[in-house]
Design an enzyme around this catalytic site. Structure first.
Site, PDB file in Angstrom:
ATOM      1  CG  HIS A   1      -2.060   0.872   1.255  1.00 43.61           C
ATOM      2  ND1 HIS A   1      -2.414   1.677   0.210  1.00 43.61           N
ATOM      3  CD2 HIS A   1      -2.935   1.170   2.258  1.00 43.61           C
ATOM      4  CE1 HIS A   1      -3.441   2.423   0.555  1.00 43.61           C
ATOM      5  NE2 HIS A   1      -3.787   2.141   1.806  1.00 43.61           N
TER       6      HIS A   1
ATOM      7  CG  HIS B   1      -4.369   0.699  -8.233  1.00 45.51           C
ATOM      8  ND1 HIS B   1      -5.676   0.690  -7.878  1.00 45.51           N
ATOM      9  CD2 HIS B   1      -3.736   1.553  -7.390  1.00 45.51           C
ATOM     10  CE1 HIS B   1      -5.842   1.523  -6.866  1.00 45.51           C
ATOM     11  NE2 HIS B   1      -4.678   2.045  -6.546  1.00 45.51           N
TER      12      HIS B   1
ATOM     13  CG  ASP C   1       3.010   4.356  -4.247  1.00 46.42           C
ATOM     14  OD1 ASP C   1       3.093   5.477  -3.743  1.00 46.42           O
ATOM     15  OD2 ASP C   1       2.225   3.483  -3.860  1.00 46.42           O
TER      16      ASP C   1
HETATM   17  N1  ACO Z   1       4.452  -7.108 -10.731  1.00 46.94           N
HETATM   18  C1  ACO Z   1       4.317  -8.329 -11.325  1.00 46.94           C
HETATM   19  N2  ACO Z   1       3.154  -8.992 -11.379  1.00 46.94           N
HETATM   20  C2  ACO Z   1       2.092  -8.423 -10.813  1.00 46.94           C
HETATM   21  C3  ACO Z   1       2.167  -7.151 -10.178  1.00 46.94           C
HETATM   22  C4  ACO Z   1       3.406  -6.498 -10.165  1.00 46.94           C
HETATM   23  N3  ACO Z   1       3.538  -5.302  -9.594  1.00 46.94           N
HETATM   24  N4  ACO Z   1       0.932  -6.818  -9.691  1.00 46.94           N
HETATM   25  C5  ACO Z   1       0.135  -7.836 -10.007  1.00 46.94           C
HETATM   26  N5  ACO Z   1       0.825  -8.798 -10.686  1.00 46.94           N
HETATM   27  C6  ACO Z   1       0.268 -10.036 -11.270  1.00 46.94           C
HETATM   28  C7  ACO Z   1      -0.013 -11.069 -10.190  1.00 46.94           C
HETATM   29  O1  ACO Z   1       1.098 -11.929  -9.990  1.00 46.94           O
HETATM   30  C8  ACO Z   1      -1.193 -11.792 -10.793  1.00 46.94           C
HETATM   31  O2  ACO Z   1      -0.737 -12.640 -11.806  1.00 46.94           O
HETATM   32  P1  ACO Z   1      -1.410 -14.102 -12.030  1.00 46.94           P
HETATM   33  O3  ACO Z   1      -2.811 -13.798 -12.441  1.00 46.94           O
HETATM   34  O4  ACO Z   1      -0.572 -14.760 -13.048  1.00 46.94           O
HETATM   35  O5  ACO Z   1      -1.349 -14.773 -10.673  1.00 46.94           O
HETATM   36  C9  ACO Z   1      -1.982 -10.673 -11.478  1.00 46.94           C
HETATM   37  O6  ACO Z   1      -0.989  -9.697 -11.836  1.00 46.94           O
HETATM   38  C10 ACO Z   1      -3.053 -10.039 -10.616  1.00 46.94           C
HETATM   39  O7  ACO Z   1      -2.441  -9.614  -9.399  1.00 46.94           O
HETATM   40  P2  ACO Z   1      -3.165  -9.547  -7.995  1.00 46.94           P
HETATM   41  O8  ACO Z   1      -2.135  -9.680  -6.927  1.00 46.94           O
HETATM   42  O9  ACO Z   1      -4.317 -10.519  -7.985  1.00 46.94           O
HETATM   43  O10 ACO Z   1      -3.768  -8.079  -8.024  1.00 46.94           O
HETATM   44  P3  ACO Z   1      -4.330  -7.308  -6.786  1.00 46.94           P
HETATM   45  O11 ACO Z   1      -5.410  -6.432  -7.298  1.00 46.94           O
HETATM   46  O12 ACO Z   1      -4.657  -8.222  -5.661  1.00 46.94           O
HETATM   47  O13 ACO Z   1      -3.067  -6.460  -6.291  1.00 46.94           O
HETATM   48  C11 ACO Z   1      -1.515  -4.734  -6.005  1.00 46.94           C
HETATM   49  C12 ACO Z   1      -2.901  -5.101  -6.513  1.00 46.94           C
HETATM   50  C13 ACO Z   1      -1.354  -5.171  -4.518  1.00 46.94           C
HETATM   51  C14 ACO Z   1      -1.339  -3.212  -6.047  1.00 46.94           C
HETATM   52  C15 ACO Z   1      -0.446  -5.434  -6.883  1.00 46.94           C
HETATM   53  O14 ACO Z   1      -0.585  -5.021  -8.217  1.00 46.94           O
HETATM   54  C16 ACO Z   1       0.978  -5.204  -6.376  1.00 46.94           C
HETATM   55  O15 ACO Z   1       1.453  -5.935  -5.500  1.00 46.94           O
HETATM   56  N6  ACO Z   1       1.678  -4.165  -6.929  1.00 46.94           N
HETATM   57  C17 ACO Z   1       3.007  -3.837  -6.474  1.00 46.94           C
HETATM   58  C18 ACO Z   1       2.916  -3.037  -5.183  1.00 46.94           C
HETATM   59  C19 ACO Z   1       2.422  -1.626  -5.418  1.00 46.94           C
HETATM   60  O16 ACO Z   1       2.893  -0.913  -6.305  1.00 46.94           O
HETATM   61  N7  ACO Z   1       1.488  -1.179  -4.564  1.00 46.94           N
HETATM   62  C20 ACO Z   1       0.972   0.180  -4.602  1.00 46.94           C
HETATM   63  C21 ACO Z   1      -0.466   0.190  -4.940  1.00 46.94           C
HETATM   64  S1  ACO Z   1      -1.039   1.833  -5.063  1.00 46.94           S
HETATM   65  C22 ACO Z   1      -1.279   2.305  -3.458  1.00 46.94           C
HETATM   66  O17 ACO Z   1      -1.525   1.533  -2.575  1.00 46.94           O
HETATM   67  C23 ACO Z   1      -1.207   3.674  -3.213  1.00 46.94           C
END
Ligand code: ACO
Length: 428
Positions: free
Chosen positions: A267, A306, A362
């Protein structure tokens, strides 16, 4: 005719008409779907609230597919260009842009509450010299509940206003003191002649000069970043604020919990994680290898993806522009080239394209903060300062919503069935 959803229960052959309002059904309407009269009825299962609305809100609108973000109906792009953080905070909290006298009164109230009680300063002194500023920040916000006892009277509108002024005004001071503590410098008193962000920069960076000379480009850049971070509807920390607040605890305690949620690397800790990632990658040449490892499941591309935005995060676009103006003053952040190359490759790569993973707020904010002289540990704190306005607005909306009750999700119990206690001597 009202919209309904017809559900046929194949187990009993019975049919039910479930009302559909605002493109949703009420989960409690499913309770009537039972096998036997004493059955508790059907419920929904939705880990991580992927498809469950827990409130009606008038504060922030997001269309994740189209990349739209609006506070009280105003597009984020217009606010970032024309508003200030304090004016936007007023809009988020009270629903309308302030008139000139309202803005003047609001600014005066906030300015009058910027100082911290000496006991709070002493409390902050007690932290280890290398304590993470976000840990210090969240603990200090929570500790304020012991000082402002009137904050317990959450249904007194006037007292609620007072806590709102205190919280918005004091979070930059707490943040700045947490930072000064971490680098062993004396705290700097607020300067009420400066703007909200000008004063914050003063409390962070002033040395021995009599009056801190605020750089107007950095002051404005910080203001824009604060506008962009002010609210984002029902995200992890805001949901925490609402859930904790639903127990009717005071807003300082609720906000300490919301801040803790923001601390996590998925987050508000993500921009810190982005910078660590860019440093680890080290050079533009290493970018393809890093992307390969991410695709193989060895870590994530931080600052990408996201839960809501399935296109370019509108805030990331504005931040990218703000970065250019900041780098003109501070000099170019050498990590920018790595970030640009990561973005270029990721936006062309099928792994990221097919999962709709785009840069989020971010991805670039950390580069700006670093260029402005902030250590990475301050990044989540810089997020918490403006998000305070969103958290309190959402908390107040929850409190005054007659449909809300103490938050209490259901569970599907999948553990052991009833069994008898075994004395220690009889256990294998
Ligand atoms: N890098 C690589 N792969 C990713 C990423 C990433 N940053 N984000 C998602 N994926 C992939 C997952 O592995 C998943 O793949 P799969 O379907 O083959 O298993 C798919 O994309 C969907 O991902 P989820 O984790 O189900 O997506 P969710 O909506 O739960 O997560 C989140 C969103 C937590 C923001 C995620 O994208 C992430 O971890 N990003 C990196 C951390 C980040 O930048 N957070 C800031 C968010 S903005 C904020 O809070 C202000």
């Amino acid at each position: 005719m009202a919209d309904t959803l017809t559900v046929t229960d194949n187990r009993t052959g019975k049919q039910y008409e479930i009302p559909v309002t605002d493109r949703s059904i009420r989960a409690t309407d499913l309770r009537q779907i039972k096998l036997t009269p004493d059955d508790a009825g059907l419920s929904t299962y939705d880990p991580a609230f992927m498809n469950t609305a827990a409130c009606r809100s008038r504060i922030t609108f997001i269309d994740g597919d189209k990349g739209i973000l609006e506070y009280r109906g105003y597009p984020i792009e217009q606010l970032a260009e024309q508003s200030t953080y304090l004016e936007t905070a007023y809009l988020i909290l009270f629903g309308e842009l302030p008139t000139a006298p309202q803005l003047e009164t609001w600014t005066r109230e906030i300015t009058l509450h910027t100082m911290l009680h000496e006991n709070i300063k002493k409390l902050m002194d007690g932290f280890q010299y290398d304590a993470h500023p976000m840990g210090v920040f969240l603990s200090t916000v929570g500790a304020c509940s012991t000082l402002y006892k009137d904050s317990k009277q959450i249904f007194d509108a006037e007292l609620r206003q007072k806590q709102i002024h205190r919280l918005i005004a004091k979070v930059p001071t707490i943040a700045a003191y947490a930072y000064r503590h971490s680098i062993g410098r004396p705290y700097v008193l607020p300067d009420n002649q400066l703007s909200f962000t000008g004063n914050f920069l003063n409390m962070l960076f002033r040395m021995t000069e009599l009056k801190y000379d605020v750089n107007p480009v950095l002051e404005r850049a910080l203001d824009v970043l604060f506008i962009l971070h002010a609210d984002h509807e029902q995200n992890c920390s805001t949901s925490a604020m609402r859930a904790i607040g639903s127990s009717h605890v005071d807003p300082y305690s609720a906000m300490a919990g919301a801040t803790a949620a923001l601390y996590g690397p998925l987050h508000g800790g993500a921009n810190e994680a982005v910078l660590r990632m860019l440093n680890e990658i080290g050079t533009v040449q290493q970018v393809p290898g890093f992307i390969k490892r991410v695709k193989a499941g060895e870590g994530r591309l931080m600052g990408f993806g996201h839960r809501v935005y399935k296109s370019y995060d509108p805030r990331a676009k504005i931040i990218k522009q703000t970065a250019d103006s900041v780098f003109e003053v501070t000099g170019r952040n050498p990590l920018l080239d790595i970030a640009l190359e990561l973005e270029r490759i990721a936006l062309e790569d099928d792994y990221f394209v097919s999962r709709k993973l785009y840069p989020n707020v971010d991805f670039y904010s950390g580069l700006i903060y670093q260029a402005m002289g902030f250590p990475v540990t301050m990044f989540p704190v810089l997020f918490a300062i403006p998000r305070t306005s969103g958290w309190i607005a959402q908390w107040e909306e929850m409190l005054l919503d007659p449909e809300q009750k103490i938050a209490r999700p259901k569970q599907l119990y999948v553990g052991a069935t009833r069994r008898d206690y075994l004395p220690l001597s009889k256990r294998a």
